[in-house]
Design a protein around this motif. Structure first.
Motif, PDB file in Angstrom:
ATOM      1  N   GLY A  11       0.823  -1.204   0.000  1.00 19.78           N
ATOM      2  CA  GLY A  11       0.000   0.000   0.000  1.00 19.78           C
ATOM      3  C   GLY A  11       0.857   1.254   0.000  1.00 19.78           C
ATOM      4  N   ALA A  12       1.950   1.199   0.749  1.00 17.33           N
ATOM      5  CA  ALA A  12       2.859   2.352   0.807  1.00 17.33           C
ATOM      6  C   ALA A  12       3.537   2.558  -0.547  1.00 17.33           C
ATOM      7  CB  ALA A  12       3.906   2.139   1.894  1.00 17.33           C
ATOM      8  N   PHE A  13       3.899   1.460  -1.210  1.00 15.95           N
ATOM      9  CA  PHE A  13       4.481   1.576  -2.553  1.00 15.95           C
ATOM     10  C   PHE A  13       3.470   2.227  -3.503  1.00 15.95           C
ATOM     11  CE2 PHE A  13       7.315  -2.389  -1.772  1.00 15.95           C
ATOM     12  CZ  PHE A  13       8.256  -1.599  -1.140  1.00 15.95           C
ATOM     13  N   LEU A  14       2.230   1.788  -3.373  1.00 17.01           N
ATOM     14  CA  LEU A  14       1.172   2.332  -4.230  1.00 17.01           C
ATOM     15  C   LEU A  14       1.042   3.845  -4.034  1.00 17.01           C
ATOM     16  CD1 LEU A  14      -1.274   1.629  -6.158  1.00 17.01           C
ATOM     17  CD2 LEU A  14      -2.662   1.555  -4.086  1.00 17.01           C
ATOM     18  N   ILE A  15       1.001   4.272  -2.785  1.00 18.96           N
ATOM     19  CA  ILE A  15       0.821   5.699  -2.517  1.00 18.96           C
ATOM     20  C   ILE A  15       2.084   6.489  -2.884  1.00 18.96           C
ATOM     21  CG2 ILE A  15       0.377   7.401  -0.700  1.00 18.96           C
ATOM     22  CD1 ILE A  15      -2.049   5.819  -1.627  1.00 18.96           C
ATOM     23  N   THR A  16       3.245   5.845  -2.714  1.00 24.69           N
ATOM     24  CA  THR A  16       4.472   6.511  -3.148  1.00 24.69           C
ATOM     25  C   THR A  16       4.415   6.772  -4.652  1.00 24.69           C
ATOM     26  OG1 THR A  16       5.713   5.382  -1.412  1.00 24.69           O
ATOM     27  CG2 THR A  16       6.995   6.329  -3.214  1.00 24.69           C
ATOM     28  N   SER A  17       3.969   5.773  -5.396  1.00 29.09           N
ATOM     29  CA  SER A  17       3.796   5.959  -6.845  1.00 29.09           C
ATOM     30  C   SER A  17       2.801   7.078  -7.127  1.00 29.09           C
ATOM     31  CB  SER A  17       3.279   4.671  -7.486  1.00 29.09           C
ATOM     32  OG  SER A  17       4.258   3.668  -7.435  1.00 29.09           O
ATOM     33  N   THR A  18       1.739   7.099  -6.352  1.00 26.06           N
ATOM     34  CA  THR A  18       0.715   8.129  -6.547  1.00 26.06           C
ATOM     35  C   THR A  18       1.321   9.521  -6.374  1.00 26.06           C
ATOM     36  OG1 THR A  18      -0.880   6.590  -5.592  1.00 26.06           O
ATOM     37  CG2 THR A  18      -1.597   8.861  -5.844  1.00 26.06           C
ATOM     38  N   TYR A  19       2.113   9.684  -5.327  1.00 26.11           N
ATOM     39  CA  TYR A  19       2.736  10.986  -5.079  1.00 26.11           C
ATOM     40  C   TYR A  19       3.740  11.341  -6.174  1.00 26.11           C
ATOM     41  CZ  TYR A  19       0.703  12.161  -0.554  1.00 26.11           C
ATOM     42  OH  TYR A  19      -0.166  12.547   0.421  1.00 26.11           O
ATOM     43  N   LEU A  20       4.466  10.326  -6.671  1.00 24.80           N
ATOM     44  CA  LEU A  20       5.431  10.617  -7.733  1.00 24.80           C
ATOM     45  C   LEU A  20       4.708  11.053  -9.009  1.00 24.80           C
ATOM     46  CD1 LEU A  20       8.040   7.745  -7.176  1.00 24.80           C
ATOM     47  CD2 LEU A  20       8.278  10.168  -6.616  1.00 24.80           C
ATOM     48  N   CYS A  21       3.607  10.373  -9.326  1.00 24.26           N
ATOM     49  CA  CYS A  21       2.804  10.790 -10.486  1.00 24.26           C
ATOM     50  C   CYS A  21       2.255  12.201 -10.271  1.00 24.26           C
ATOM     51  CB  CYS A  21       1.643   9.816 -10.715  1.00 24.26           C
ATOM     52  SG  CYS A  21       2.160   8.191 -11.303  1.00 24.26           S
ATOM     53  N   PHE A  22       1.815  12.446  -9.052  1.00 20.40           N
ATOM     54  CA  PHE A  22       1.290  13.773  -8.713  1.00 20.40           C
ATOM     55  C   PHE A  22       2.371  14.841  -8.905  1.00 20.40           C
ATOM     56  CE2 PHE A  22       1.187  16.999  -5.313  1.00 20.40           C
ATOM     57  CZ  PHE A  22       0.030  17.676  -5.668  1.00 20.40           C
ATOM     58  N   ALA A  23       3.596  14.524  -8.454  1.00 23.21           N
ATOM     59  CA  ALA A  23       4.688  15.493  -8.567  1.00 23.21           C
ATOM     60  C   ALA A  23       4.999  15.797 -10.032  1.00 23.21           C
ATOM     61  CB  ALA A  23       5.930  14.959  -7.857  1.00 23.21           C
ATOM     62  N   LEU A  24       4.999  14.748 -10.860  1.00 21.17           N
ATOM     63  CA  LEU A  24       5.283  14.962 -12.286  1.00 21.17           C
ATOM     64  C   LEU A  24       4.165  15.764 -12.952  1.00 21.17           C
ATOM     65  CD1 LEU A  24       6.737  11.451 -13.181  1.00 21.17           C
ATOM     66  CD2 LEU A  24       7.962  13.626 -13.152  1.00 21.17           C
ATOM     67  N   TRP A  25       2.946  15.510 -12.517  1.00 25.13           N
ATOM     68  CA  TRP A  25       1.798  16.255 -13.057  1.00 25.13           C
ATOM     69  C   TRP A  25       1.841  17.710 -12.594  1.00 25.13           C
ATOM     70  CZ3 TRP A  25      -2.306  18.675 -10.508  1.00 25.13           C
ATOM     71  CH2 TRP A  25      -3.348  19.095 -11.331  1.00 25.13           C
ATOM     72  N   GLN A  26       2.178  17.899 -11.325  1.00 25.35           N
ATOM     73  CA  GLN A  26       2.160  19.243 -10.754  1.00 25.35           C
ATOM     74  C   GLN A  26       3.293  20.110 -11.319  1.00 25.35           C
ATOM     75  OE1 GLN A  26       3.305  19.620  -6.582  1.00 25.35           O
ATOM     76  NE2 GLN A  26       1.608  21.035  -6.234  1.00 25.35           N
ATOM     77  N   HIS A  27       4.477  19.533 -11.433  1.00 22.65           N
ATOM     78  CA  HIS A  27       5.632  20.343 -11.823  1.00 22.65           C
ATOM     79  C   HIS A  27       5.848  20.404 -13.334  1.00 22.65           C
ATOM     80  CE1 HIS A  27       6.763  21.007  -7.707  1.00 22.65           C
ATOM     81  NE2 HIS A  27       6.747  19.710  -7.460  1.00 22.65           N
ATOM     82  N   PHE A  28       5.465  19.330 -14.028  1.00 20.95           N
ATOM     83  CA  PHE A  28       5.740  19.301 -15.469  1.00 20.95           C
ATOM     84  C   PHE A  28       4.467  19.164 -16.309  1.00 20.95           C
ATOM     85  CE2 PHE A  28       9.392  17.405 -13.237  1.00 20.95           C
ATOM     86  CZ  PHE A  28      10.345  18.358 -13.547  1.00 20.95           C
ATOM     87  N   GLY A  29       3.332  19.100 -15.644  1.00 25.11           N
ATOM     88  CA  GLY A  29       2.081  18.972 -16.375  1.00 25.11           C
ATOM     89  C   GLY A  29       1.934  17.643 -17.088  1.00 25.11           C
TER      90      GLY A  29
END
Lengths: 293, 435
Positions: A40-58
């Motif tokens: 579950g933690a791996f899943l949420i870590t992935s979620t945050y990484l996707c979020f970061a790429l979306w937030q910073h690079f669109g």
């Protein structure tokens, strides 16, 4: 009839999402027999990484998932080599405790980096839908469902058609036998763990645009994905997909025809029924458990 | 359990709880591993203590040292995200009090424990604050869930208890005389202003059907029950009525059921991101009612981003405070808070700041830390705060209503009462969604 059709559409789509989230766990729990409480933690870590790429690079979360799977695979490899492999030699039961501890650490790190605030990505399709007459197909769920199909098929092909897949199957079913034919279970284990962790990138991407999330969101998804794997049967990626769809459809039908309040209890009830009636899972056959030991 | 005691001159950003809007959060899996985030908060709190507490000096309970004010807050756990600003409100209040010479000539020091949004831990913490830490005064925590045990312990120990949130009716039926709610209205009075506005509509323009949907939460479901009974009395037919578990994450099927009932009006008891999640599901189904009321969620700072700013237009909600209200000190609160923390205050911040104002007013007026005298003074007097003048009945319930708010042109405007209104128009009927 329209109501039923709509409920089935929602159920099948959300079930695909559940299956997508459960893919990694299906591999580690199902194939390696390792209860990875950090999934579950791996899943949420992935979620945050996707979020970061979306937030910073669109970057669209689905595209971001293809980038995120690389560091996640590396993370899985490191965790396996440093923690899981060593503890498996001492006492396999310790991996539950260790991965639980890892989950706690991961959650703390996520909280330190991103804070406790609710996050989500909002790609343009996140609140759009295809209207087929009176029926509605939400685009976000549909894309996540397609992703689940692609990942499930890809993993199934990899397991059935590649040398690594055969090695994985051999090592999980009969480690000693696998060793005799030159397959080192520990090395195969590292591959499985890396693939399982990398696969969370896609579940994480879907989660980022379907739900709001916080670091402790992992608890919910760990419970749900464990339900999917148990209902589907250990080691069966297609079984996990079918189980996810079954959970989603049951949940949707419960919401539509019974009561909203009962919908969240559905996974638990299904797990109880399956463990009682068919403990090996709905989509796997009972096998001898003494061969590999 | 972490404790940090500081002179509150150094603001700190930590996770904290807030209610008015918090209790059950619905993001998947917000029920779990509080211990871990608590551990993080412990580290953060200890670090802060090293910085902020150096000036505090003497121990609590000393008549020459700082006046210690104890509180247990959900620094971690499922309400931590919305609670941060609530804690900052307390910090700002304490910093301002200290900058103006403190209370009774003594600096104010906040003694904060973390309960991880666990009511049992809240009870333990307040017991510890009173019996072990021997704090001079108490301030309340967030949510009815946590304020219920905390206020009971305060009552048992005969300590004054001013709470920034926790407006559910059951808190005020226990015969406590030392409990004071620092908001202008409670859950019971939440529907009042909306019902008044609704009643003012010509009968042929009123919606005839309504769907009621609420999270199973003490700060939401009682209000929705009141909406239901009062709207039915006005001739509005109920076409859908369901409550959902706080852990509910998927609203598509629920929204589809609501849409099938074709309500002209939707009332939702939404306390967290369940409000935004439900809107997103309605957007996908392209169904927009003529009136849409959500109890708490629309005031969350993430709400406009999640639903899309244009889709907020016309959504009704309730508020305890408005940043543009002309009450004394409010403008200064907004500007100082923004300067201090880098973002405008939320309602949670305003509520905790208000609780501090109420406590300070009583202490200054009474001139000593006498718990019974402080309670007596509050029962007999009106306190001017940033949410307006507050006066309480014998049970600690404020006399008055909250604010009726509506999203208009990207701003959550106050539309009632007239004395506080920031907009004299009402968007009705609500426009459709714009995807």
């Amino acid at each position: 009839m329209i109501d039923l059709g709509q409920a089935l559409i929602f159920g099948v789509l959300i079930g695909g999402v559940y299956a997508l989230m459960a893919t990694g766990l299906s591999l580690t729990f199902g194939v390696m027999k390792i209860v990875n409480m950090a999934q579950g933690a791996f899943l949420i870590t992935s979620t945050y990484l996707c979020f970061a790429l979306w937030q910073h690079f669109g970057l669209d979360p689905v595209l971001a998932a293809f980038l995120v799977m690389l560091p996640m695979a590396a993370l899985g490899l490191v965790v396996y080599k440093l923690v899981v492999e060593r503890l498996e030699r001492i006492d396999p039961g310790l991996t539950i405790v260790a991965t639980f501890a890892l989950a706690l650490v991961a959650e703390a790190f996520l909280a330190l980096i991103w804070g406790p605030d609710q996050r989500e990505t909002n790609p343009v399709y996140s609140n759009q839908a295809i209207h087929l007459g009176p029926l509605v197909i939400p685009l976000a769920q549909f894309y996540a469902w397609l992703l689940a199909i692609v990942i499930t098929v890809a993993l199934q092909v990899a397991i059935k058609r590649t040398w690594l897949g055969h090695a994985i199957t051999a090592a999980s079913e009969n480690p000693e036998g696998a060793r005799l034919v030159g397959v080192e279970p520990a090395r195969v284990g590292a591959w499985i763990f890396a693939i399982a962790t990398a696969s969370t990138a896609f579940g994480g991407a879907a989660l980022s645009f379907l739900y709001q999330f916080t670091p402790d969101t992992q608890d919910f998804w760990l419970g749900l994905t464990l339900s999917v794997v148990i209902v589907g049967g250990l080691g069966s990626v297609p079984g996990a997909f079918a189980a996810g769809v079954m959970l989603g459809v049951t949940e949707s039908l419960t919401t539509t025809y019974l009561s909203v309040r009962w919908a969240t209890a559905v996974p638990t009830l299904l797990v109880l029924v399956v463990l009682t009636v068919r403990p090996q899972g709905l989509f796997t056959r009972m096998t001898r458990q003494d061969v590999g030991s | 359990m972490s404790a940090h005691r500081c002179a509150a001159t150094t603001p700190r950003l930590t996770t904290l709880p807030g209610e008015g809007r918090c209790a059950g959060r619905n993001s998947p899996g917000r029920t779990g591993r509080r211990g871990l985030l608590r551990a993080v908060a412990v580290i953060a709190a200890m670090a802060t203590a090293l910085v902020g507490c150096a000036a505090a000096g003497a121990s609590s309970g000393s008549s020459s040292g700082p006046l210690t004010i104890g509180m247990s807050l959900p620094l971690t756990g499922p309400a931590a995200d919305v609670a941060k600003s609530g804690y900052q409100g307390y910090q700002l209040w304490a910093a301002q009090v200290n900058a103006n010479g403190g209370l009774l000539g003594r600096k104010v020091a906040l003694n904060v424990l973390d309960d991880g949004f666990d009511p049992n831990q809240t009870g333990t913490d307040y017991t510890r604050l009173i019996s072990q830490e021997k704090v001079d005064l108490l301030l309340g925590t967030f949510s009815s869930l946590l304020n219920a045990p905390a206020s009971a312990i305060a009552a048992r120990q005969r300590m004054l208890y001013v709470e920034p949130s926790g407006g559910t009716a059951s808190l005020f039926t226990r015969g406590f005389t030392n409990l004071f709610f620092a908001q202008p209205g409670t859950t019971e009075t939440l529907p009042n202003l909306f019902i008044q506005w609704f009643s003012s509509l010509p009968s042929d323009q009123r919606p005839k059907t309504a769907a009621y949907l609420t999270q199973d939460d003490p700060s939401a479901s009682p209000a929705v029950e009141i909406f239901k009974s009062r709207l039915q009395a006005l001739g509005v037919t109920k076409v859908y009525d369901q409550s959902y578990d706080p852990s509910t994450s998927n609203f598509d099927s629920i929204a589809a059921s609501v849409v099938r009932s074709q309500p002209q009006m939707i009332i939702q008891g939404a306390v967290g991101n369940d409000g935004a999640a439900f809107v997103r599901s309605l957007e996908k189904l392209d169904f927009s009612p003529k009136i849409f009321f959500q109890t708490n969620s629309p005031a969350d700072d993430t709400y406009p981003d999640t639903v899309g700013m244009r889709n907020t237009e016309g959504v009704f909600s309730s508020e305890a405070w408005s940043p543009t209200a002309s009450y004394g000190g409010n403008a200064d609160f907004v500007s100082t808070y923004t300067q201090m923390f880098g973002s405008p205050p939320t309602e949670d911040a305003a509520n905790s700041y208000t609780a501090g104002q109420v406590l300070a007013a009583a202490v200054r007026a009474v001139g000593r830390v006498d718990q019974n005298a402080l309670a007596d003074w509050l029962h007999a007097n009106t306190v001017n705060t940033i949410v307006g003048p507050l006066k309480w009945g014998s049970t600690g319930v404020p006399v008055g209503d909250g604010l009726l708010a509506q999203w208009q042109n990207g701003t959550l405007q106050v539309i009632a009462p007239k004395s506080t209104a920031t907009s004299d128009t009402v968007v009705y009927p609500k426009p459709g969604w714009s995807n």
